[in-house]
Motif scaffolding. Structure first.
Motif, PDB file in Angstrom:
ATOM      1  N   ASP A  96      -7.679  34.514 -41.845  1.00  0.00           N
ATOM      2  CA  ASP A  96      -8.628  35.626 -41.824  1.00  0.00           C
ATOM      3  C   ASP A  96      -9.566  35.516 -40.617  1.00  0.00           C
ATOM      4  N   CYS A  97      -9.000  35.166 -39.471  1.00  0.00           N
ATOM      5  CA  CYS A  97      -9.813  34.982 -38.262  1.00  0.00           C
ATOM      6  C   CYS A  97     -10.067  36.318 -37.574  1.00  0.00           C
ATOM      7  N   PRO A  98     -11.225  36.466 -36.991  1.00  0.00           N
ATOM      8  CA  PRO A  98     -11.512  37.700 -36.255  1.00  0.00           C
ATOM      9  C   PRO A  98     -10.692  37.770 -34.965  1.00  0.00           C
ATOM     10  N   ALA A  99     -10.536  38.965 -34.441  1.00  0.00           N
ATOM     11  CA  ALA A  99      -9.814  39.160 -33.173  1.00  0.00           C
ATOM     12  C   ALA A  99     -10.522  38.377 -32.064  1.00  0.00           C
ATOM     13  N   PRO A 100      -9.760  37.811 -31.132  1.00  0.00           N
ATOM     14  CA  PRO A 100     -10.383  37.103 -30.014  1.00  0.00           C
ATOM     15  C   PRO A 100     -11.331  38.010 -29.235  1.00  0.00           C
ATOM     16  N   LEU A 101     -12.408  37.421 -28.749  1.00  0.00           N
ATOM     17  CA  LEU A 101     -13.369  38.153 -27.927  1.00  0.00           C
ATOM     18  C   LEU A 101     -13.034  37.978 -26.464  1.00  0.00           C
ATOM     19  N   VAL A 102     -13.125  39.061 -25.717  1.00  0.00           N
ATOM     20  CA  VAL A 102     -13.018  39.002 -24.258  1.00  0.00           C
ATOM     21  C   VAL A 102     -14.208  39.765 -23.684  1.00  0.00           C
ATOM     22  N   ILE A 103     -14.644  39.317 -22.534  1.00  0.00           N
ATOM     23  CA  ILE A 103     -15.827  39.895 -21.902  1.00  0.00           C
ATOM     24  C   ILE A 103     -15.418  41.046 -20.988  1.00  0.00           C
ATOM     25  N   GLU A 104     -16.080  42.163 -21.167  1.00  0.00           N
ATOM     26  CA  GLU A 104     -15.768  43.366 -20.399  1.00  0.00           C
ATOM     27  C   GLU A 104     -15.802  43.103 -18.890  1.00  0.00           C
ATOM     28  N   GLU A 105     -16.785  42.349 -18.451  1.00  0.00           N
ATOM     29  CA  GLU A 105     -16.909  42.052 -17.026  1.00  0.00           C
ATOM     30  C   GLU A 105     -15.732  41.221 -16.515  1.00  0.00           C
ATOM     31  N   ASP A 106     -15.219  40.300 -17.346  1.00  0.00           N
ATOM     32  CA  ASP A 106     -14.047  39.507 -16.970  1.00  0.00           C
ATOM     33  C   ASP A 106     -12.805  40.392 -16.845  1.00  0.00           C
ATOM     34  N   LEU A 107     -12.673  41.345 -17.763  1.00  0.00           N
ATOM     35  CA  LEU A 107     -11.538  42.264 -17.694  1.00  0.00           C
ATOM     36  C   LEU A 107     -11.562  43.057 -16.397  1.00  0.00           C
ATOM     37  N   LEU A 108     -12.727  43.576 -16.055  1.00  0.00           N
ATOM     38  CA  LEU A 108     -12.854  44.341 -14.819  1.00  0.00           C
ATOM     39  C   LEU A 108     -12.538  43.483 -13.599  1.00  0.00           C
ATOM     40  N   GLU A 109     -13.037  42.257 -13.589  1.00  0.00           N
ATOM     41  CA  GLU A 109     -12.810  41.344 -12.476  1.00  0.00           C
ATOM     42  C   GLU A 109     -11.325  41.025 -12.295  1.00  0.00           C
ATOM     43  N   HIS A 110     -10.592  40.920 -13.400  1.00  0.00           N
ATOM     44  CA  HIS A 110      -9.164  40.595 -13.343  1.00  0.00           C
ATOM     45  C   HIS A 110      -8.271  41.839 -13.368  1.00  0.00           C
ATOM     46  N   GLY A 111      -8.869  43.022 -13.428  1.00  0.00           N
ATOM     47  CA  GLY A 111      -8.104  44.266 -13.444  1.00  0.00           C
ATOM     48  C   GLY A 111      -7.266  44.439 -14.706  1.00  0.00           C
ATOM     49  N   LEU A 112      -7.821  44.056 -15.851  1.00  0.00           N
ATOM     50  CA  LEU A 112      -7.099  44.088 -17.118  1.00  0.00           C
ATOM     51  C   LEU A 112      -7.729  45.077 -18.093  1.00  0.00           C
ATOM     52  N   SER A 113      -6.928  45.473 -19.084  1.00  0.00           N
ATOM     53  CA  SER A 113      -7.437  46.277 -20.202  1.00  0.00           C
ATOM     54  C   SER A 113      -6.907  45.661 -21.483  1.00  0.00           C
ATOM     55  N   SER A 114      -7.329  46.178 -22.622  1.00  0.00           N
ATOM     56  CA  SER A 114      -6.891  45.622 -23.898  1.00  0.00           C
ATOM     57  C   SER A 114      -5.377  45.751 -24.085  1.00  0.00           C
ATOM     58  N   ASP A 115      -4.753  46.692 -23.398  1.00  0.00           N
ATOM     59  CA  ASP A 115      -3.301  46.877 -23.489  1.00  0.00           C
ATOM     60  C   ASP A 115      -2.517  45.756 -22.814  1.00  0.00           C
ATOM     61  N   ASP A 116      -3.166  44.941 -22.012  1.00  0.00           N
ATOM     62  CA  ASP A 116      -2.494  43.863 -21.277  1.00  0.00           C
ATOM     63  C   ASP A 116      -2.318  42.594 -22.103  1.00  0.00           C
ATOM     64  N   PHE A 117      -2.743  42.610 -23.365  1.00  0.00           N
ATOM     65  CA  PHE A 117      -2.689  41.419 -24.203  1.00  0.00           C
ATOM     66  C   PHE A 117      -1.630  41.544 -25.291  1.00  0.00           C
ATOM     67  N   VAL A 118      -1.090  40.413 -25.722  1.00  0.00           N
ATOM     68  CA  VAL A 118      -0.035  40.403 -26.737  1.00  0.00           C
ATOM     69  C   VAL A 118      -0.578  40.603 -28.147  1.00  0.00           C
ATOM     70  N   SER A 119      -1.873  40.530 -28.318  1.00  0.00           N
ATOM     71  CA  SER A 119      -2.485  40.773 -29.626  1.00  0.00           C
ATOM     72  C   SER A 119      -3.779  41.548 -29.425  1.00  0.00           C
ATOM     73  N   ASP A 120      -4.321  42.023 -30.529  1.00  0.00           N
ATOM     74  CA  ASP A 120      -5.586  42.756 -30.459  1.00  0.00           C
ATOM     75  C   ASP A 120      -6.699  41.824 -29.998  1.00  0.00           C
ATOM     76  N   VAL A 121      -7.563  42.348 -29.162  1.00  0.00           N
ATOM     77  CA  VAL A 121      -8.761  41.630 -28.723  1.00  0.00           C
ATOM     78  C   VAL A 121      -9.952  42.551 -28.930  1.00  0.00           C
ATOM     79  N   ARG A 122     -11.108  41.957 -29.024  1.00  0.00           N
ATOM     80  CA  ARG A 122     -12.352  42.736 -29.134  1.00  0.00           C
ATOM     81  C   ARG A 122     -13.117  42.563 -27.840  1.00  0.00           C
ATOM     82  N   ILE A 123     -13.423  43.660 -27.195  1.00  0.00           N
ATOM     83  CA  ILE A 123     -14.119  43.638 -25.905  1.00  0.00           C
ATOM     84  C   ILE A 123     -15.618  43.772 -26.155  1.00  0.00           C
ATOM     85  N   ILE A 124     -16.365  42.823 -25.596  1.00  0.00           N
ATOM     86  CA  ILE A 124     -17.822  42.863 -25.720  1.00  0.00           C
ATOM     87  C   ILE A 124     -18.431  42.586 -24.345  1.00  0.00           C
TER      88      ILE A 124
END
Length: 115
Positions: free
Chosen positions: A69-97
């Motif tokens: 019952d673990c929550p979705a992994p957290l990723v930082i919005e600024e890190d996504l922008l820096e790496h040119g990524l979106s939530s669709d680039d991951f193999v599982s659901d992530v929560r962007i904060i």
């Protein structure tokens, strides 16, 4: 109290596997740890970036979190922008904060482990 497991290294790093072992151990004890992927660690769940070690898949092992019952992994919005990524680039659901939201959450926890 939430235990945060902060992964900061690339998938091939030894510390990555130690962090994942800790995450899965806490999850199996039903402690519902919160995984946070920062910087190079974003690749740990990124499509096409899976790493195997001793015939074990890093991403398949992360898939075990779905059994708990673990929550979705957290990723930082600024890190996504820096790496040119979106939530669709991951193999599982992530929560962007935002970084500010993460810092606020961490300030309320006494259990933070960084790998």
């Amino acid at each position: 109290m939430i235990t945060f497991i902060m992964q900061t290294q690339a998938p091939s790093a030894t510390a990555t596997w130690h962090g994942q072992d800790m995450l899965l151990a806490l999850a199996s004890l039903e402690l519902n740890p919160q995984l946070v992927l920062l910087g190079d660690a974003l690749a740990q769940l990124q499509r096409g970036k899976d790493v195997t070690r001793e015939q074990r898949s890093l991403q398949k092992r992360y898939g075990l979190l779905g059994l708990y019952d673990c929550p979705a992994p957290l990723v930082i919005e600024e890190d996504l922008l820096e790496h040119g990524l979106s939530s669709d680039d991951f193999v599982s659901d992530v929560r962007i904060i935002s970084r500010a939201e993460l810092l606020a959450s961490l300030s309320q926890s006494t259990k933070v482990m960084r790998f």
